[in-house]
Motif scaffolding. Structure first.
Motif, mmCIF file in Angstrom:
data_model
loop_
_atom_site.group_PDB
_atom_site.id
_atom_site.type_symbol
_atom_site.label_atom_id
_atom_site.label_comp_id
_atom_site.label_asym_id
_atom_site.label_seq_id
_atom_site.Cartn_x
_atom_site.Cartn_y
_atom_site.Cartn_z
ATOM 1 N N ARG A 143 0.832 -1.200 0.000
ATOM 2 C CA ARG A 143 0.000 0.000 0.000
ATOM 3 C C ARG A 143 0.871 1.257 0.000
ATOM 4 O O ARG A 143 0.562 2.243 -0.643
ATOM 5 C CB ARG A 143 -0.921 -0.022 1.221
ATOM 6 N N LYS A 146 3.261 2.731 -3.671
ATOM 7 C CA LYS A 146 2.685 3.131 -4.952
ATOM 8 C C LYS A 146 3.765 3.820 -5.767
ATOM 9 O O LYS A 146 4.719 4.357 -5.211
ATOM 10 C CB LYS A 146 1.576 4.156 -4.706
ATOM 11 N N ILE A 188 -12.400 6.201 -8.140
ATOM 12 C CA ILE A 188 -11.000 5.856 -7.894
ATOM 13 C C ILE A 188 -10.197 6.363 -9.085
ATOM 14 O O ILE A 188 -10.515 6.036 -10.230
ATOM 15 C CB ILE A 188 -10.817 4.328 -7.783
ATOM 16 N N HIS A 200 -2.710 4.788 -7.550
ATOM 17 C CA HIS A 200 -4.170 4.780 -7.411
ATOM 18 C C HIS A 200 -4.584 5.557 -6.171
ATOM 19 O O HIS A 200 -3.871 5.554 -5.169
ATOM 20 C CB HIS A 200 -4.702 3.341 -7.320
ATOM 21 N N HIS A 201 -5.704 6.223 -6.263
ATOM 22 C CA HIS A 201 -6.230 6.998 -5.130
ATOM 23 C C HIS A 201 -7.744 6.885 -5.090
ATOM 24 O O HIS A 201 -8.396 7.112 -6.099
ATOM 25 C CB HIS A 201 -5.862 8.476 -5.261
ATOM 26 N N VAL A 202 -8.261 6.544 -3.928
ATOM 27 C CA VAL A 202 -9.707 6.549 -3.756
ATOM 28 C C VAL A 202 -10.122 7.989 -3.492
ATOM 29 O O VAL A 202 -9.565 8.647 -2.609
ATOM 30 C CB VAL A 202 -10.113 5.640 -2.577
ATOM 31 N N ASP A 289 -8.364 0.834 -1.235
ATOM 32 C CA ASP A 289 -6.976 1.112 -1.575
ATOM 33 C C ASP A 289 -6.074 -0.084 -1.245
ATOM 34 O O ASP A 289 -5.153 -0.404 -1.992
ATOM 35 C CB ASP A 289 -6.515 2.359 -0.813
ATOM 36 N N ASN A 290 -6.363 -0.738 -0.111
ATOM 37 C CA ASN A 290 -5.591 -1.939 0.266
ATOM 38 C C ASN A 290 -5.762 -3.050 -0.763
ATOM 39 O O ASN A 290 -4.805 -3.727 -1.127
ATOM 40 C CB ASN A 290 -6.076 -2.489 1.607
#
Ligand code: ZN
Length: 323
Positions: A143, A146, A188, A200-202, A289-290
């Protein structure tokens, strides 16, 4: 070293000679024992490597420390000559204080197969609490790893998942409502480059401000950004000096410009991820995200070996390379 060879050459050959006479159930039992031992050896090898990589005291960074016995699980301890604190090679790692290393790889296997926590606990024989802690420990490194820099041809897009409070005891706030009683979708933002780096980003909201905040910091100048027709990216490109922008405006995102500019690598990744995600029967928004990091970590490596999870969790060891 943890395990030394103590079996004589002749004893070993004797055993090999008898193998053809074993019954199938005996062979399966033997295989089970061998697999267990091989997994344990892999963990020990990694732990030994982490001990060899210790170069300084994790508390005061002094380089003068001495060996200071070992704990009951045979982990080498050190004592700093400057601050007098004792430590082992796993201080600062999510694996610090984790016991039962003989079960780590078995547990990691349950993650590779994407088993639920309850099933993972049952298969491995640890408590549900331990299963939860271990998953968190093994997931924390992917996590946090990234991509921090995307360059060359970059593909960016958003995808959506239904909002879910699974895993939460209480609703943290009123559910997002968007008229007509429809399911709220969580946006996302994703971006990757063709060298295999993914970020990636929520997001809270699918707005240009949030998309720019999530993706712009990792995009390098002089790249070529491929997106769909979303105007947010037009705004994002304005924040750079030298970014070429290819907008692929087609209903099915399948358009390719000049043979190389498209967002299909990203769309494929997203589809594979969502397909894999189905086994969890809905994931809590707080954990999306995890799950992305988990999938990315495995997807980035062609010949995935479970030991990579263990290596990845030890900061003193090099981050396990992807393809
Ligand atoms: Zn120290």
């Amino acid at each position: 070293m943890y395990l030394e060879a103590t079996v004589q050459h002749d004893d070993f050959n004797d055993l090999l000679r008898r193998v053809p006479d074993f019954t199938t159930p005996q062979l399966k039992r033997l295989r089970h024992h061998i697999e267990k031992r091989v997994k344990l050896d892999a963990v020990y090898e990694t732990l030994t490597a982490s001990e060899e990589a210790v170069t300084q005291c994790p508390y005061c960074q002094s380089k003068t420390f001495i060996r200071w016995g070992s704990s009951e699980n045979e982990r080498q301890r050190y004592r700093c000559k400057r601050c007098a604190k004792t430590f082992n090679a796993l201080v600062g790692s999510p694996l610090y204080r984790m016991r039962k290393e003989e079960l780590w790889l078995e547990y990691v296997e349950t993650m590779r197969y994407g088993l639920s926590l309850r099933k993972a606990a049952k298969v491995t024989g640890v408590s549900l609490r331990t299963a939860f802690r271990w998953r968190h420990a093994f997931l924390s490194s992917p996590r946090d790893h990234k991509a921090t820099s995307l360059s060359g041809i970059i593909e960016a897009d958003e995808t959506f998942l239904p909002e879910s409070f699974k895993g939460k005891k209480t609703m943290p706030r009123p559910a997002r409502k968007r008229g007509g009683g429809k399911v709220t979708l969580v946006p996302i933002a994703l971006a990757l480059d063709r060298s295999g780096h993914i970020t990636h980003h929520v997001l809270e909201h699918d707005t240009k401000e949030e998309i720019i905040a999530a993706l712009a910091p990792v995009i390098r100048e002089n790249s070529v950004l491929c997106t769909d027709g979303n105007l947010s990216y037009v705004e994002m490109v304005k924040t750079f000096d030298h970014i070429e922008h290819k907008r692929l405006i087609a209903k099915d995102n399948s358009r390719v410009v000049e043979g190389v500019y498209h967002i299909q690598t990203l769309n494929n990744f997203t589809q594979r991820w969502k397909g894999w995600l189905k086994r969890f029967h809905g994931v809590g928004t707080a954990r999306v995200d995890n799950y992305l990091a988990w999938f990315r970590f495995m997807d980035e490596r062609e010949e995935f070996q479970d030991i990579v999870w263990v290596r990845g969790a030890i900061p003193s060891l090099e981050w396990p390379a992807n393809r």
